[in-house]
Scaffold this motif. Structure first.
Motif, PDB file in Angstrom:
ATOM      1  N   LEU A 103      13.632  12.749  -6.650  1.00 21.65           N
ATOM      2  CA  LEU A 103      13.351  12.019  -7.886  1.00 21.65           C
ATOM      3  C   LEU A 103      12.053  12.507  -8.526  1.00 21.65           C
ATOM      4  O   LEU A 103      11.965  12.669  -9.740  1.00 21.65           O
ATOM      5  CB  LEU A 103      13.257  10.518  -7.604  1.00 21.65           C
ATOM      6  N   MET A 104      11.042  12.725  -7.708  1.00 23.05           N
ATOM      7  CA  MET A 104       9.763  13.219  -8.223  1.00 23.05           C
ATOM      8  C   MET A 104       9.951  14.529  -8.992  1.00 23.05           C
ATOM      9  O   MET A 104       9.504  14.670 -10.132  1.00 23.05           O
ATOM     10  CB  MET A 104       8.776  13.447  -7.070  1.00 23.05           C
ATOM     11  N   GLN A 105      10.622  15.466  -8.339  1.00 18.56           N
ATOM     12  CA  GLN A 105      10.781  16.782  -8.946  1.00 18.56           C
ATOM     13  C   GLN A 105      11.698  16.731 -10.157  1.00 18.56           C
ATOM     14  O   GLN A 105      11.391  17.304 -11.209  1.00 18.56           O
ATOM     15  CB  GLN A 105      11.333  17.762  -7.914  1.00 18.56           C
ATOM     16  N   GLY A 106      12.827  16.050 -10.036  1.00 17.95           N
ATOM     17  CA  GLY A 106      13.793  16.007 -11.135  1.00 17.95           C
ATOM     18  C   GLY A 106      13.266  15.304 -12.369  1.00 17.95           C
ATOM     19  O   GLY A 106      13.481  15.769 -13.502  1.00 17.95           O
ATOM     20  N   LEU A 107      12.574  14.197 -12.184  1.00 21.49           N
ATOM     21  CA  LEU A 107      12.052  13.466 -13.329  1.00 21.49           C
ATOM     22  C   LEU A 107      10.957  14.258 -14.025  1.00 21.49           C
ATOM     23  O   LEU A 107      10.880  14.278 -15.268  1.00 21.49           O
ATOM     24  CB  LEU A 107      11.521  12.102 -12.870  1.00 21.49           C
ATOM     25  N   TRP A 144       9.446   6.530 -13.742  1.00 22.80           N
ATOM     26  CA  TRP A 144       9.284   6.702 -12.305  1.00 22.80           C
ATOM     27  C   TRP A 144       9.354   5.360 -11.584  1.00 22.80           C
ATOM     28  O   TRP A 144      10.041   5.226 -10.559  1.00 22.80           O
ATOM     29  CB  TRP A 144       7.961   7.391 -12.003  1.00 22.80           C
ATOM     30  N   ASP A 145       8.684   4.355 -12.108  1.00 27.19           N
ATOM     31  CA  ASP A 145       8.723   3.033 -11.479  1.00 27.19           C
ATOM     32  C   ASP A 145      10.151   2.486 -11.450  1.00 27.19           C
ATOM     33  O   ASP A 145      10.582   1.878 -10.462  1.00 27.19           O
ATOM     34  CB  ASP A 145       7.802   2.067 -12.217  1.00 27.19           C
ATOM     35  N   LYS A 146      10.904   2.700 -12.529  1.00 30.79           N
ATOM     36  CA  LYS A 146      12.293   2.230 -12.576  1.00 30.79           C
ATOM     37  C   LYS A 146      13.154   2.983 -11.569  1.00 30.79           C
ATOM     38  O   LYS A 146      14.009   2.390 -10.902  1.00 30.79           O
ATOM     39  CB  LYS A 146      12.862   2.414 -13.988  1.00 30.79           C
ATOM     40  N   ALA A 147      12.950   4.286 -11.477  1.00 34.96           N
ATOM     41  CA  ALA A 147      13.743   5.091 -10.552  1.00 34.96           C
ATOM     42  C   ALA A 147      13.417   4.768  -9.097  1.00 34.96           C
ATOM     43  O   ALA A 147      14.284   4.825  -8.220  1.00 34.96           O
ATOM     44  CB  ALA A 147      13.494   6.575 -10.823  1.00 34.96           C
ATOM     45  N   LEU A 148      12.174   4.424  -8.838  1.00 36.98           N
ATOM     46  CA  LEU A 148      11.718   4.174  -7.473  1.00 36.98           C
ATOM     47  C   LEU A 148      12.257   2.861  -6.919  1.00 36.98           C
ATOM     48  O   LEU A 148      12.528   2.755  -5.718  1.00 36.98           O
ATOM     49  CB  LEU A 148      10.190   4.154  -7.458  1.00 36.98           C
ATOM     50  N   GLU A 149      12.445   1.880  -7.758  1.00 37.78           N
ATOM     51  CA  GLU A 149      12.799   0.536  -7.306  1.00 37.78           C
ATOM     52  C   GLU A 149      14.065   0.495  -6.453  1.00 37.78           C
ATOM     53  O   GLU A 149      14.039  -0.050  -5.340  1.00 37.78           O
ATOM     54  CB  GLU A 149      12.936  -0.393  -8.523  1.00 37.78           C
ATOM     55  N   SER A 157       0.828  -1.207   0.000  1.00 40.82           N
ATOM     56  CA  SER A 157       0.000   0.000   0.000  1.00 40.82           C
ATOM     57  C   SER A 157       0.862   1.257   0.000  1.00 40.82           C
ATOM     58  O   SER A 157       0.531   2.251  -0.652  1.00 40.82           O
ATOM     59  CB  SER A 157      -0.928   0.003   1.221  1.00 40.82           C
ATOM     60  N   ILE A 158       1.978   1.213   0.702  1.00 39.58           N
ATOM     61  CA  ILE A 158       2.890   2.364   0.741  1.00 39.58           C
ATOM     62  C   ILE A 158       3.510   2.586  -0.633  1.00 39.58           C
ATOM     63  O   ILE A 158       3.576   3.722  -1.130  1.00 39.58           O
ATOM     64  CB  ILE A 158       3.989   2.141   1.800  1.00 39.58           C
ATOM     65  N   VAL A 159       3.976   1.520  -1.260  1.00 36.82           N
ATOM     66  CA  VAL A 159       4.576   1.643  -2.594  1.00 36.82           C
ATOM     67  C   VAL A 159       3.561   2.188  -3.587  1.00 36.82           C
ATOM     68  O   VAL A 159       3.866   3.063  -4.406  1.00 36.82           O
ATOM     69  CB  VAL A 159       5.126   0.283  -3.069  1.00 36.82           C
ATOM     70  N   GLU A 160       2.316   1.699  -3.504  1.00 32.37           N
ATOM     71  CA  GLU A 160       1.274   2.191  -4.411  1.00 32.37           C
ATOM     72  C   GLU A 160       0.981   3.663  -4.153  1.00 32.37           C
ATOM     73  O   GLU A 160       0.781   4.445  -5.096  1.00 32.37           O
ATOM     74  CB  GLU A 160       0.001   1.361  -4.241  1.00 32.37           C
ATOM     75  N   LEU A 161       0.973   4.066  -2.893  1.00 34.13           N
ATOM     76  CA  LEU A 161       0.757   5.470  -2.554  1.00 34.13           C
ATOM     77  C   LEU A 161       1.846   6.346  -3.177  1.00 34.13           C
ATOM     78  O   LEU A 161       1.550   7.372  -3.804  1.00 34.13           O
ATOM     79  CB  LEU A 161       0.761   5.639  -1.040  1.00 34.13           C
ATOM     80  N   ILE A 162       3.096   5.939  -3.051  1.00 35.52           N
ATOM     81  CA  ILE A 162       4.207   6.734  -3.587  1.00 35.52           C
ATOM     82  C   ILE A 162       4.139   6.783  -5.112  1.00 35.52           C
ATOM     83  O   ILE A 162       4.383   7.824  -5.727  1.00 35.52           O
ATOM     84  CB  ILE A 162       5.552   6.172  -3.104  1.00 35.52           C
ATOM     85  N   ARG A 163       3.804   5.664  -5.726  1.00 35.01           N
ATOM     86  CA  ARG A 163       3.659   5.651  -7.183  1.00 35.01           C
ATOM     87  C   ARG A 163       2.558   6.610  -7.633  1.00 35.01           C
ATOM     88  O   ARG A 163       2.730   7.375  -8.589  1.00 35.01           O
ATOM     89  CB  ARG A 163       3.348   4.227  -7.661  1.00 35.01           C
ATOM     90  N   GLN A 164       1.432   6.574  -6.943  1.00 34.58           N
ATOM     91  CA  GLN A 164       0.306   7.413  -7.349  1.00 34.58           C
ATOM     92  C   GLN A 164       0.549   8.890  -7.045  1.00 34.58           C
ATOM     93  O   GLN A 164       0.042   9.761  -7.759  1.00 34.58           O
ATOM     94  CB  GLN A 164      -0.978   6.933  -6.666  1.00 34.58           C
ATOM     95  N   ARG A 203       7.689  16.218 -23.001  1.00 32.09           N
ATOM     96  CA  ARG A 203       6.928  15.027 -22.623  1.00 32.09           C
ATOM     97  C   ARG A 203       7.193  13.888 -23.600  1.00 32.09           C
ATOM     98  O   ARG A 203       6.282  13.131 -23.952  1.00 32.09           O
ATOM     99  CB  ARG A 203       5.441  15.352 -22.520  1.00 32.09           C
ATOM    100  N   GLY A 204       8.461  13.766 -24.006  1.00 32.26           N
ATOM    101  CA  GLY A 204       8.824  12.820 -25.056  1.00 32.26           C
ATOM    102  C   GLY A 204       9.171  11.425 -24.588  1.00 32.26           C
ATOM    103  O   GLY A 204       9.726  10.640 -25.357  1.00 32.26           O
ATOM    104  N   PHE A 205       8.880  11.090 -23.326  1.00 31.80           N
ATOM    105  CA  PHE A 205       9.116   9.721 -22.862  1.00 31.80           C
ATOM    106  C   PHE A 205       8.043   9.351 -21.852  1.00 31.80           C
ATOM    107  O   PHE A 205       7.296  10.203 -21.367  1.00 31.80           O
ATOM    108  CB  PHE A 205      10.521   9.559 -22.272  1.00 31.80           C
ATOM    109  N   ASP A 206       7.945   8.066 -21.558  1.00 33.33           N
ATOM    110  CA  ASP A 206       6.931   7.556 -20.642  1.00 33.33           C
ATOM    111  C   ASP A 206       7.392   7.829 -19.218  1.00 33.33           C
ATOM    112  O   ASP A 206       8.158   7.062 -18.633  1.00 33.33           O
ATOM    113  CB  ASP A 206       6.729   6.049 -20.864  1.00 33.33           C
TER     114      ASP A 206
END
Length: 206
Positions: free
Chosen positions: A167-171, A188-193, A95-102, A180-183
């Motif tokens: 990471l949130m701000q920089g990405l 974000w998911d890759k950076a978060l792991e 739930s925490i990981v999902e919260l951060i992703r969202q 907005r030329g990339f997904d």
């Protein structure tokens, strides 16, 4: 210029001013926006706009509070899901990981708002800026929330919380700068792991 159609009630007019202000602040920043320029876009006089907001500073704070209220309403169910999962470490961690992703996905859901927030964050580094205290307090609250959530499950929760926020701000900045030329959600998911995999997670989770 937006032409006025019919008679809007005060709440509708106030909401319209705020929505137009978001776009103009995103384009021009705080210092670039003028009351008369915004009034023209809203199809009203400068005096009319100042009836709803006493100054540009008051308008900016109202815009920020509107955005914060929307985000809080969207994120609160995710925070409640974490709270309801207490006592089940694996479920709580998911739930925490999902919260951060969202949280990140919400921050880039509307590129106009994303640009507005990032631009104002940079401008408000100046101590005398109208939004300086607002952003400082908001960042502190976000840091405290993330730290509280991560403390039982991951090593160095304060440090990791700072890394997540950076990471949130920089990405998001890279995403806008590159048109907005990339997904950005996938990146974000890759950076978060690796951030979330640091330290020892409770219950043998990895």
């Amino acid at each position: 210029m937006t032409k006025r159609k019919g008679r809007a009630n005060p709440q509708e007019r106030r909401s319209s001013i705020i929505e137009n202000a978001i776009g103009m602040f995103a384009e021009l920043g705080f210092h670039g926006l003028t009351v008369h320029g915004l009034a023209d876009r809203c199809g009203m006089s400068g005096a009319g706009l100042l009836y709803y907001f006493k100054s540009k500073e008051d308008l900016l704070l109202a815009v920020l509070e509107t955005i914060e209220t929307r985000e809080s309403a969207a994120v609160m169910p995710l925070i409640e899901a974490v709270e309801q999962a207490q006592g089940e470490p694996a479920l709580a961690w998911q739930s925490i990981v999902e919260l951060i992703r969202q949280m990140f996905r919400r921050s880039v859901a509307d590129p106009v708002i994303t640009r507005f927030v990032l631009l104002l964050q940079a401008e408000s580094l100046e101590v005398g800026h109208a939004a300086h205290d607002w952003f400082r307090n908001r960042e502190q609250l976000a840091l405290e929330l993330l730290t509280q959530l991560l403390t039982p499950y991951i090593g160095e929760p304060v440090s990791n919380s700072r890394h997540i926020m950076a990471l949130m701000q920089g990405l998001a900045q890279q995403w806008l700068r590159q048109a907005r030329g990339f997904d950005v959600a996938a990146e974000w998911d890759k950076a978060l792991e690796p951030v979330l995999s640091r330290g020892r997670l409770a219950g043998g989770m990895s």
